[in-house]
Design a protein around this motif. Structure first.
Motif, PDB file in Angstrom:
ATOM      1  N   GLU A   1       9.759 -32.724  33.583  1.00 54.97           N
ATOM      2  CA  GLU A   1       8.631 -33.146  32.768  1.00 54.97           C
ATOM      3  C   GLU A   1       8.023 -31.975  32.014  1.00 54.97           C
ATOM      4  OE1 GLU A   1       5.711 -35.075  35.218  1.00 54.97           O
ATOM      5  OE2 GLU A   1       7.065 -36.721  35.720  1.00 54.97           O
ATOM      6  N   PRO A   2       7.698 -32.191  30.739  1.00 56.95           N
ATOM      7  CA  PRO A   2       7.018 -31.139  29.981  1.00 56.95           C
ATOM      8  C   PRO A   2       5.653 -30.841  30.594  1.00 56.95           C
ATOM      9  CG  PRO A   2       7.654 -32.965  28.552  1.00 56.95           C
ATOM     10  CD  PRO A   2       7.920 -33.388  29.947  1.00 56.95           C
ATOM     11  N   LYS A   3       5.277 -29.574  30.591  1.00 52.37           N
ATOM     12  CA  LYS A   3       3.931 -29.197  31.037  1.00 52.37           C
ATOM     13  C   LYS A   3       3.057 -29.091  29.808  1.00 52.37           C
ATOM     14  CE  LYS A   3       3.151 -26.971  34.697  1.00 52.37           C
ATOM     15  NZ  LYS A   3       2.968 -26.024  35.789  1.00 52.37           N
ATOM     16  N   HIS A   4       1.837 -29.465  29.960  1.00 52.74           N
ATOM     17  CA  HIS A   4       0.915 -29.453  28.813  1.00 52.74           C
ATOM     18  C   HIS A   4       0.089 -28.209  28.813  1.00 52.74           C
ATOM     19  CE1 HIS A   4       1.998 -33.622  28.070  1.00 52.74           C
ATOM     20  NE2 HIS A   4       1.930 -33.766  29.383  1.00 52.74           N
TER      21      HIS A   4
ATOM     22  N   ASP B   1       8.868 -23.960  37.383  1.00 49.74           N
ATOM     23  CA  ASP B   1       8.509 -24.079  35.977  1.00 49.74           C
ATOM     24  C   ASP B   1       9.621 -23.361  35.227  1.00 49.74           C
ATOM     25  OD1 ASP B   1       6.174 -25.376  36.628  1.00 49.74           O
ATOM     26  OD2 ASP B   1       4.908 -23.609  36.420  1.00 49.74           O
ATOM     27  N   VAL B   2      10.131 -24.004  34.191  1.00 44.85           N
ATOM     28  CA  VAL B   2      11.251 -23.446  33.432  1.00 44.85           C
ATOM     29  C   VAL B   2      10.951 -23.522  31.939  1.00 44.85           C
ATOM     30  CG1 VAL B   2      12.990 -23.970  35.191  1.00 44.85           C
ATOM     31  CG2 VAL B   2      12.437 -25.689  33.482  1.00 44.85           C
ATOM     32  N   VAL B   3      11.670 -22.715  31.157  1.00 36.77           N
ATOM     33  CA  VAL B   3      11.477 -22.693  29.714  1.00 36.77           C
ATOM     34  C   VAL B   3      12.789 -23.060  29.035  1.00 36.77           C
ATOM     35  CG1 VAL B   3      10.878 -21.266  27.717  1.00 36.77           C
ATOM     36  CG2 VAL B   3       9.711 -20.893  29.911  1.00 36.77           C
ATOM     37  N   LYS B   4      12.680 -23.976  28.079  1.00 36.04           N
ATOM     38  CA  LYS B   4      13.836 -24.368  27.265  1.00 36.04           C
ATOM     39  C   LYS B   4      13.331 -24.640  25.858  1.00 36.04           C
ATOM     40  CE  LYS B   4      17.806 -27.472  27.313  1.00 36.04           C
ATOM     41  NZ  LYS B   4      18.466 -28.536  28.066  1.00 36.04           N
TER      42      LYS B   4
ATOM     43  N   GLU C   1       8.252 -28.676  34.135  1.00 35.13           N
ATOM     44  CA  GLU C   1       8.277 -28.640  35.591  1.00 35.13           C
ATOM     45  C   GLU C   1       9.514 -29.402  36.015  1.00 35.13           C
ATOM     46  OE1 GLU C   1       6.001 -30.388  39.503  1.00 35.13           O
ATOM     47  OE2 GLU C   1       4.832 -30.106  37.685  1.00 35.13           O
ATOM     48  N   VAL C   2      10.342 -28.774  36.844  1.00 33.45           N
ATOM     49  CA  VAL C   2      11.549 -29.441  37.319  1.00 33.45           C
ATOM     50  C   VAL C   2      11.579 -29.450  38.837  1.00 33.45           C
ATOM     51  CG1 VAL C   2      12.934 -28.900  35.277  1.00 33.45           C
ATOM     52  CG2 VAL C   2      12.952 -27.334  37.215  1.00 33.45           C
ATOM     53  N   HIS C   3      12.211 -30.489  39.372  1.00 34.31           N
ATOM     54  CA  HIS C   3      12.543 -30.560  40.786  1.00 34.31           C
ATOM     55  C   HIS C   3      14.056 -30.623  40.849  1.00 34.31           C
ATOM     56  CE1 HIS C   3       8.459 -32.583  42.005  1.00 34.31           C
ATOM     57  NE2 HIS C   3       8.304 -31.409  41.430  1.00 34.31           N
ATOM     58  N   VAL C   4      14.624 -29.892  41.792  1.00 36.94           N
ATOM     59  CA  VAL C   4      16.073 -29.806  41.915  1.00 36.94           C
ATOM     60  C   VAL C   4      16.478 -30.239  43.320  1.00 36.94           C
ATOM     61  CG1 VAL C   4      18.069 -28.270  41.779  1.00 36.94           C
ATOM     62  CG2 VAL C   4      16.092 -27.879  40.278  1.00 36.94           C
ATOM     63  N   ASP C   5      17.444 -31.155  43.389  1.00 39.13           N
ATOM     64  CA  ASP C   5      17.979 -31.562  44.685  1.00 39.13           C
ATOM     65  C   ASP C   5      18.589 -30.327  45.352  1.00 39.13           C
ATOM     66  OD1 ASP C   5      20.510 -32.417  46.327  1.00 39.13           O
ATOM     67  OD2 ASP C   5      19.170 -34.158  46.312  1.00 39.13           O
ATOM     68  N   PRO C   6      18.206 -30.033  46.593  1.00 38.61           N
ATOM     69  CA  PRO C   6      18.648 -28.795  47.228  1.00 38.61           C
ATOM     70  C   PRO C   6      20.121 -28.785  47.647  1.00 38.61           C
ATOM     71  CG  PRO C   6      17.396 -30.092  48.778  1.00 38.61           C
ATOM     72  CD  PRO C   6      17.307 -30.791  47.456  1.00 38.61           C
ATOM     73  N   HIS C   7      20.780 -29.932  47.590  1.00 43.75           N
ATOM     74  CA  HIS C   7      22.180 -30.014  48.009  1.00 43.75           C
ATOM     75  C   HIS C   7      23.135 -30.101  46.820  1.00 43.75           C
ATOM     76  CE1 HIS C   7      20.607 -30.502  52.028  1.00 43.75           C
ATOM     77  NE2 HIS C   7      19.864 -31.488  51.595  1.00 43.75           N
ATOM     78  N   SER C   8      22.765 -30.900  45.823  1.00 37.15           N
ATOM     79  CA  SER C   8      23.661 -31.121  44.681  1.00 37.15           C
ATOM     80  C   SER C   8      23.306 -30.279  43.459  1.00 37.15           C
ATOM     81  CB  SER C   8      23.636 -32.596  44.277  1.00 37.15           C
ATOM     82  OG  SER C   8      22.373 -32.940  43.719  1.00 37.15           O
ATOM     83  N   GLY C   9      22.066 -29.840  43.374  1.00 34.43           N
ATOM     84  CA  GLY C   9      21.616 -29.116  42.190  1.00 34.43           C
ATOM     85  C   GLY C   9      21.192 -30.028  41.056  1.00 34.43           C
ATOM     86  N   ALA C  10      21.215 -31.341  41.293  1.00 35.24           N
ATOM     87  CA  ALA C  10      20.817 -32.304  40.258  1.00 35.24           C
ATOM     88  C   ALA C  10      19.301 -32.261  40.044  1.00 35.24           C
ATOM     89  CB  ALA C  10      21.231 -33.713  40.663  1.00 35.24           C
TER      90      ALA C  10
END
Length: 84
Positions: A81-84, A58-61, A67-76
């Motif tokens: 998706e916004p959390k409600h 979970d990240v704040v911007k 909620e983000v998912h990050v590729d563990p190899h590239s960082g992409a």
């Protein structure tokens, strides 16, 4: 008797289903992922964990939580998706 054994097996298996995965040996470290997310403008990184073959957090911007998912190899980012 079979039902009881199945129930006991499920009870002992449940904690492993709910826990996070272990990062792979060739994955970016949690620190690298945090730095990548900050470079993308996220000001807070909460609950970063390995899950189902990716990093999840979970990240704040701009005051909003995502909620983000990050590729563990590239960082992409593979999910953002916004959390409600």
């Amino acid at each position: 008797m079979k039902s009881l054994l199945l129930f006991v097996a499920l009870v002992f298996a449940l904690p492993s289903w709910a826990s996070a995965d272990t990062p792979g040996k060739d994955w970016m470290t949690a620190q690298q992922v945090t730095e990548k997310l900050r470079s993308l403008g996220y000001t807070e990184v909460r609950e970063l964990e390995a899950d189902d073959g990716h990093w999840e957090a979970d990240v704040v911007k701009d005051g909003r939580i995502f909620e983000v998912h990050v590729d563990p190899h590239s960082g992409a980012l593979t999910k953002n998706e916004p959390k409600h």
